[in-house]
Write an enzyme that holds these catalytic residues in place. Structure first.
Site, PDB file in Angstrom:
ATOM      1  CE  LYS A  58      -2.598  -2.831  -0.409  1.00  0.00           C
ATOM      2  NZ  LYS A  58      -2.462  -4.301  -0.322  1.00  0.00           N
ATOM      3  N   GLY A 122       9.259 -22.137  16.409  1.00  0.00           N
ATOM      4  CA  GLY A 122       8.450 -22.924  17.335  1.00  0.00           C
ATOM      5  C   GLY A 122       8.044 -24.225  16.682  1.00  0.00           C
ATOM      6  CB  VAL A 245       3.331 -18.887 -17.786  1.00  0.00           C
ATOM      7  CG1 VAL A 245       4.849 -19.027 -17.804  1.00  0.00           C
ATOM      8  CG2 VAL A 245       2.918 -17.430 -17.972  1.00  0.00           C
ATOM      9  CB  ALA A 280       1.429 -12.493  -8.510  1.00  0.00           C
ATOM     10  CB  ALA A 331      -4.192  -8.859   7.275  1.00  0.00           C
ATOM     11  CG  HIS A 455     -24.731  16.661  -0.465  1.00  0.00           C
ATOM     12  ND1 HIS A 455     -24.673  15.851  -1.578  1.00  0.00           N
ATOM     13  CD2 HIS A 455     -24.660  17.946  -0.907  1.00  0.00           C
ATOM     14  CE1 HIS A 455     -24.589  16.621  -2.658  1.00  0.00           C
ATOM     15  NE2 HIS A 455     -24.572  17.887  -2.277  1.00  0.00           N
TER      16      HIS A 455
HETATM   17  P1  FAD Z   1       1.809 -14.240   8.291  1.00  0.00           P
HETATM   18  O1  FAD Z   1       1.576 -12.787   8.168  1.00  0.00           O
HETATM   19  O2  FAD Z   1       2.400 -14.964   7.146  1.00  0.00           O
HETATM   20  O3  FAD Z   1       2.721 -14.418   9.583  1.00  0.00           O
HETATM   21  C1  FAD Z   1       3.179 -15.671  10.003  1.00  0.00           C
HETATM   22  C2  FAD Z   1       4.390 -15.463  10.892  1.00  0.00           C
HETATM   23  O4  FAD Z   1       4.703 -16.701  11.505  1.00  0.00           O
HETATM   24  C3  FAD Z   1       5.626 -15.010  10.144  1.00  0.00           C
HETATM   25  O5  FAD Z   1       6.281 -13.999  10.864  1.00  0.00           O
HETATM   26  C4  FAD Z   1       6.486 -16.280  10.082  1.00  0.00           C
HETATM   27  O6  FAD Z   1       7.875 -16.017  10.030  1.00  0.00           O
HETATM   28  C5  FAD Z   1       6.119 -16.911  11.407  1.00  0.00           C
HETATM   29  N1  FAD Z   1       6.343 -18.364  11.475  1.00  0.00           N
HETATM   30  C6  FAD Z   1       6.018 -19.311  10.572  1.00  0.00           C
HETATM   31  N2  FAD Z   1       6.335 -20.541  11.028  1.00  0.00           N
HETATM   32  C7  FAD Z   1       6.889 -20.357  12.258  1.00  0.00           C
HETATM   33  C8  FAD Z   1       7.441 -21.235  13.222  1.00  0.00           C
HETATM   34  N3  FAD Z   1       7.452 -22.560  13.043  1.00  0.00           N
HETATM   35  N4  FAD Z   1       7.951 -20.701  14.356  1.00  0.00           N
HETATM   36  C9  FAD Z   1       7.937 -19.341  14.560  1.00  0.00           C
HETATM   37  N5  FAD Z   1       7.426 -18.482  13.678  1.00  0.00           N
HETATM   38  C10 FAD Z   1       6.898 -18.972  12.535  1.00  0.00           C
HETATM   39  N6  FAD Z   1      -4.159  -9.046   3.217  1.00  0.00           N
HETATM   40  C11 FAD Z   1      -5.075  -8.088   3.476  1.00  0.00           C
HETATM   41  O7  FAD Z   1      -6.010  -8.329   4.242  1.00  0.00           O
HETATM   42  N7  FAD Z   1      -4.985  -6.851   2.917  1.00  0.00           N
HETATM   43  C12 FAD Z   1      -3.994  -6.534   2.057  1.00  0.00           C
HETATM   44  O8  FAD Z   1      -3.931  -5.405   1.564  1.00  0.00           O
HETATM   45  C13 FAD Z   1      -3.027  -7.514   1.761  1.00  0.00           C
HETATM   46  N8  FAD Z   1      -2.021  -7.236   0.912  1.00  0.00           N
HETATM   47  C14 FAD Z   1      -1.073  -8.191   0.668  1.00  0.00           C
HETATM   48  C15 FAD Z   1      -0.064  -7.888  -0.235  1.00  0.00           C
HETATM   49  C16 FAD Z   1       0.909  -8.833  -0.525  1.00  0.00           C
HETATM   50  C17 FAD Z   1       2.022  -8.487  -1.499  1.00  0.00           C
HETATM   51  C18 FAD Z   1       0.870 -10.101   0.121  1.00  0.00           C
HETATM   52  C19 FAD Z   1       1.949 -11.125  -0.148  1.00  0.00           C
HETATM   53  C20 FAD Z   1      -0.136 -10.410   1.014  1.00  0.00           C
HETATM   54  C21 FAD Z   1      -1.128  -9.461   1.284  1.00  0.00           C
HETATM   55  N9  FAD Z   1      -2.194  -9.721   2.136  1.00  0.00           N
HETATM   56  C22 FAD Z   1      -3.141  -8.778   2.381  1.00  0.00           C
HETATM   57  C23 FAD Z   1      -2.322 -11.026   2.812  1.00  0.00           C
HETATM   58  C24 FAD Z   1      -1.815 -10.918   4.256  1.00  0.00           C
HETATM   59  O9  FAD Z   1      -0.462 -10.521   4.238  1.00  0.00           O
HETATM   60  C25 FAD Z   1      -1.970 -12.253   4.970  1.00  0.00           C
HETATM   61  O10 FAD Z   1      -3.324 -12.658   4.883  1.00  0.00           O
HETATM   62  C26 FAD Z   1      -1.579 -12.144   6.420  1.00  0.00           C
HETATM   63  O11 FAD Z   1      -0.263 -11.694   6.575  1.00  0.00           O
HETATM   64  C27 FAD Z   1      -1.727 -13.502   7.114  1.00  0.00           C
HETATM   65  O12 FAD Z   1      -1.428 -13.358   8.461  1.00  0.00           O
HETATM   66  P2  FAD Z   1      -0.898 -14.598   9.323  1.00  0.00           P
HETATM   67  O13 FAD Z   1      -0.624 -14.036  10.687  1.00  0.00           O
HETATM   68  O14 FAD Z   1      -1.801 -15.747   9.189  1.00  0.00           O
HETATM   69  O15 FAD Z   1       0.468 -15.029   8.643  1.00  0.00           O
HETATM   70  P1  NAD Z   2      -4.651 -15.029  -6.404  1.00  0.00           P
HETATM   71  O1  NAD Z   2      -5.194 -16.368  -6.115  1.00  0.00           O
HETATM   72  O2  NAD Z   2      -5.421 -13.820  -6.040  1.00  0.00           O
HETATM   73  O3  NAD Z   2      -4.352 -14.899  -7.973  1.00  0.00           O
HETATM   74  C1  NAD Z   2      -3.501 -15.788  -8.649  1.00  0.00           C
HETATM   75  C2  NAD Z   2      -3.855 -15.759 -10.123  1.00  0.00           C
HETATM   76  O4  NAD Z   2      -2.831 -16.428 -10.844  1.00  0.00           O
HETATM   77  C3  NAD Z   2      -5.159 -16.468 -10.425  1.00  0.00           C
HETATM   78  O5  NAD Z   2      -5.992 -15.619 -11.168  1.00  0.00           O
HETATM   79  C4  NAD Z   2      -4.720 -17.690 -11.231  1.00  0.00           C
HETATM   80  O6  NAD Z   2      -5.652 -18.088 -12.205  1.00  0.00           O
HETATM   81  C5  NAD Z   2      -3.445 -17.195 -11.868  1.00  0.00           C
HETATM   82  N1  NAD Z   2      -2.511 -18.269 -12.265  1.00  0.00           N
HETATM   83  C6  NAD Z   2      -2.175 -19.389 -11.567  1.00  0.00           C
HETATM   84  N2  NAD Z   2      -1.269 -20.121 -12.263  1.00  0.00           N
HETATM   85  C7  NAD Z   2      -1.029 -19.462 -13.436  1.00  0.00           C
HETATM   86  C8  NAD Z   2      -0.190 -19.694 -14.563  1.00  0.00           C
HETATM   87  N3  NAD Z   2       0.595 -20.784 -14.653  1.00  0.00           N
HETATM   88  N4  NAD Z   2      -0.191 -18.808 -15.575  1.00  0.00           N
HETATM   89  C9  NAD Z   2      -0.963 -17.689 -15.503  1.00  0.00           C
HETATM   90  N5  NAD Z   2      -1.799 -17.415 -14.454  1.00  0.00           N
HETATM   91  C10 NAD Z   2      -1.816 -18.287 -13.425  1.00  0.00           C
HETATM   92  O7  NAD Z   2      -3.202 -15.024  -5.741  1.00  0.00           O
HETATM   93  P2  NAD Z   2      -2.173 -13.838  -5.493  1.00  0.00           P
HETATM   94  O8  NAD Z   2      -2.495 -12.662  -6.329  1.00  0.00           O
HETATM   95  O9  NAD Z   2      -0.827 -14.464  -5.584  1.00  0.00           O
HETATM   96  O10 NAD Z   2      -2.445 -13.463  -3.989  1.00  0.00           O
HETATM   97  C11 NAD Z   2      -2.367 -14.469  -2.965  1.00  0.00           C
HETATM   98  C12 NAD Z   2      -3.271 -14.123  -1.831  1.00  0.00           C
HETATM   99  O11 NAD Z   2      -2.723 -13.043  -1.068  1.00  0.00           O
HETATM  100  C13 NAD Z   2      -4.629 -13.617  -2.279  1.00  0.00           C
HETATM  101  O12 NAD Z   2      -5.499 -14.676  -2.532  1.00  0.00           O
HETATM  102  C14 NAD Z   2      -5.078 -12.826  -1.099  1.00  0.00           C
HETATM  103  O13 NAD Z   2      -5.688 -13.696  -0.189  1.00  0.00           O
HETATM  104  C15 NAD Z   2      -3.782 -12.293  -0.515  1.00  0.00           C
HETATM  105  N6  NAD Z   2      -3.633 -10.868  -0.887  1.00  0.00           N
HETATM  106  C16 NAD Z   2      -4.607  -9.988  -0.532  1.00  0.00           C
HETATM  107  C17 NAD Z   2      -4.521  -8.662  -0.889  1.00  0.00           C
HETATM  108  C18 NAD Z   2      -5.613  -7.726  -0.516  1.00  0.00           C
HETATM  109  O14 NAD Z   2      -6.396  -8.067   0.357  1.00  0.00           O
HETATM  110  N7  NAD Z   2      -5.705  -6.558  -1.118  1.00  0.00           N
HETATM  111  C19 NAD Z   2      -3.433  -8.222  -1.613  1.00  0.00           C
HETATM  112  C20 NAD Z   2      -2.460  -9.144  -1.985  1.00  0.00           C
HETATM  113  C21 NAD Z   2      -2.563 -10.466  -1.601  1.00  0.00           C
END
Ligand code: FAD
Ligand code: NAD
Length: 484
Positions: A58, A122, A245, A280, A331, A455
């Site tokens: 973001k 852990g 791909v 992705a 999240a 408004h």
């Molecule tokens: P995580 O955030 O993955 O945290 C898990 C933690 O556990 C990590 O610190 C990891 O190192 C630790 N861990 C793992 N195994 C162990 C172990 N055995 N011992 C100790 N520690 C361990 N979601 C949204 O809602 N809004 C968004 O805008 C959004 N944007 C995103 C953008 C991107 C590019 C990506 C990749 C994800 C995005 N997400 C978004 C998804 C969001 O990041 C995840 O849904 C969220 O972080 C999940 O939270 P979690 O606590 O389950 O896991």
């Molecule tokens: P996604 O599941 O949203 O999208 C993956 C896309 O890749 C799908 O449309 C799928 O059809 C396509 N795909 C898969 N294999 C392919 C291939 N071989 N060639 C071409 N296309 C292919 O997954 P993401 O974008 O990687 O995000 C992962 C997760 O992270 C999301 O599902 C979401 O839960 C979380 N996330 C959330 C936010 C948010 O809340 N704004 C932002 C980023 C990530």
């Protein structure tokens, strides 16, 4: 360090840290074990969300949007600007500062609430015993009365596109480019592909998004997906649907290295060349090293930790929350699960309402929704009414020169109860909260229509769409729409 706890949380991402803080607030002796290390080799709290996900993406989306506005929209507002350009290393450094502030904030919250923060890995054994291995240290055994597993998720790799140096990267790598790739390829037109594709497209990359499916954003309402696809294409995102791909090859040498991507679509096989490629294609639950053979926790057929509706695993007093369990990988979903579990351990009876988890895609315009889509309701044979209001008829959106998109409210034809709300537009991420609150209180479209909205605001779009479901929006000619 005493080695017995009321609650041990494994994982310090949003799901885990919310669980730990709430458990400590409820008077339980709580430790959180977290193994994440940042790019400076420092242990960090906050998980994927704060370090490599929600927040850094973001920060770059907001910065790149401001640049895009200055370059392409200010003139329409009567603002003259000259030579506005991106300072990408500064943009990345600012993103890192935001991340550092927030991850440090979680550490301070742990301290303030009395959560013991344990830096390392852990591992769950039987009877709520937890092995804790500090970074570079030996495993030591801790005993808990309750364990909450929150290890999160990691990006999916696909064999045709293995990560290669900084040329073929996942979402983490795509947050770290210090120059703008001239030709950017993105595999996957999902949430990450669209958000990070938008960032680099706005910063100047010629961006091609290759999506295997024929349908664009099938999880969103089909009207929203259709309009969004048209708008994103106009912004310059070259989104190719039905493009699977099948291979990649790094070619050239030194600074002239590039990636040749082979993909198949209905017209046959093609090769496209990119300076960088972002993969992705989804995320998978991360459970490596987490469970000892006697843990008693089972996985489901897709590798998620198996839990019931209350996030209890098959092992007594062991719970799992966040991306590692079924449901959307978001999240806020993990945060609410973490809080629910902490409160249940303390004897309270909360539940997570999975029917009202909001989804947001932070493109511009943003896409946000909650509840059912029109196509889902049709497939279920439900009788419903639709109210739709375009932002082009909203005074505030016009004043701001930001009027792409619309609000769509879907209500049950008999009871008028709101079944789903879909927003494409500026600040959709904020507007959708109104719909979530309405649905949590089982509101009808009429309830929303009877409420006074300030408004001029974008929120009036929500009001008018709710009125539209009953066929009497004020600022448009109503064409009642009913589906089954
Ligand atoms: P995580 O955030 O993955 O945290 C898990 C933690 O556990 C990590 O610190 C990891 O190192 C630790 N861990 C793992 N195994 C162990 C172990 N055995 N011992 C100790 N520690 C361990 N979601 C949204 O809602 N809004 C968004 O805008 C959004 N944007 C995103 C953008 C991107 C590019 C990506 C990749 C994800 C995005 N997400 C978004 C998804 C969001 O990041 C995840 O849904 C969220 O972080 C999940 O939270 P979690 O606590 O389950 O896991
Ligand atoms: P996604 O599941 O949203 O999208 C993956 C896309 O890749 C799908 O449309 C799928 O059809 C396509 N795909 C898969 N294999 C392919 C291939 N071989 N060639 C071409 N296309 C292919 O997954 P993401 O974008 O990687 O995000 C992962 C997760 O992270 C999301 O599902 C979401 O839960 C979380 N996330 C959330 C936010 C948010 O809340 N704004 C932002 C980023 C990530």
């Amino acid at each position: 360090m005493s080695d017995t706890y009321d609650v041990i949380v494994i994982g310090g991402g949003p799901a885990g840290y919310h669980a730990a803080i709430r458990a400590a607030q409820l008077g339980m002796k709580t430790a959180c074990i977290n193994k994440m290390i940042n790019k400076h080799d420092q242990p960090v709290l906050g998980g994927t969300c704060l370090n490599w996900g929600c927040i850094p993406s973001k920060a770059l989306l907001d910065a790149s949007h401001k640049l895009h506005e200055a370059q392409h929209q200010f003139a329409d507002l009567g603002i003259k600007v000259s030579s506005v350009s991106a300072d990408v290393p500064k943009m990345i450094a600012r993103k890192d500062e935001v991340v550092a502030g927030l991850t440090g904030g979680v550490a301070a919250l742990f301290k303030g609430n009395g959560v013991t923060s344990l830096e390392g890995s852990g591992r769950l054994y039987g009877n709520c015993q937890v092995g804790f291995t500090p970074h570079g240290g030996e495993e030591q055994m801790l005993q808990a009365t309750n364990v909450i597993l929150a290890p999160g998720s990691v990006p999916v790799d696909i064999p045709p596109a293995p990560m290669t140096d900084d040329l073929i990267v996942d979402s983490t790598g795509a947050l770290e480019f210090t120059t703008v790739p001239k030709r950017l390829g993105v595999i996957g037109a999902g949430v990450i592909g669209l958000e990070l594709g938008s960032v680099w497209n706005r910063l100047g990359s010629e961006t091609v998004v290759l999506e295997a499916m024929d349908e664009f954003l099938p999880m969103a309402d089909s009207r929203v997906s259709r309009d969004a696809l048209r708008i994103f294409k106009k912004q310059g995102l070259d989104i190719r649907l039905g493009a699977r791909v099948t291979g990649t090859e790094v070619k050239g040498s030194g600074k002239k290295k590039f990636v040749a991507v082979t993909f198949q679509d209905k017209d046959g096989e093609h090769v496209a060349e990119f300076d960088r490629l972002i993969v992705a294609v989804g995320r998978r639950p991360y459970t490596e090293g987490l469970l000892a053979p006697d843990s008693g926790v089972n996985l489901d057929e897709r590798g998620f930790l198996y839990v019931n509706d209350l996030c209890a695993t098959d092992a007594p007093n062991v719970y799992a929350v966040g991306d590692v369990v079924r449901g959307p990988m978001l999240a806020h979903k993990g945060m609410e699960e973490g809080i629910m579990v902490a409160e249940r351990i303390a004897g309270h009876k909360p539940m997570v309402n999975y029917e009202t988890v909001p989804s947001v895609i932070y493109t511009h315009p943003e896409i946000a929704w909650v509840g059912k889509t029109e196509q889902q309701l049709k497939a279920d044979g439900e009788d419903f009414r639709v109210g739709m209001f375009p932002f082009v008829a909203n005074g505030r959106a016009l004043a701001a020169n930001d009027n792409d998109g619309m609000v769509k409210v879907i209500a049950d034809a008999k009871t008028d109860r709101i079944l789903g709300v879909h927003v494409l537009g500026a600040q959709a991420s904020e507007l959708i909260a109104q719909a979530v609150i309405s649905m949590e209180f089982s509101a009808s479209a009429e309830d929303l229509g009877l409420i006074m909205f300030a408004h001029p605001t974008l929120s009036e779009g929500m009001h008018e769409a709710a009125l539209g479901a009953a066929g009497h929006a004020i600022h448009m000619i109503n064409k009642p729409s009913r589906g089954k």
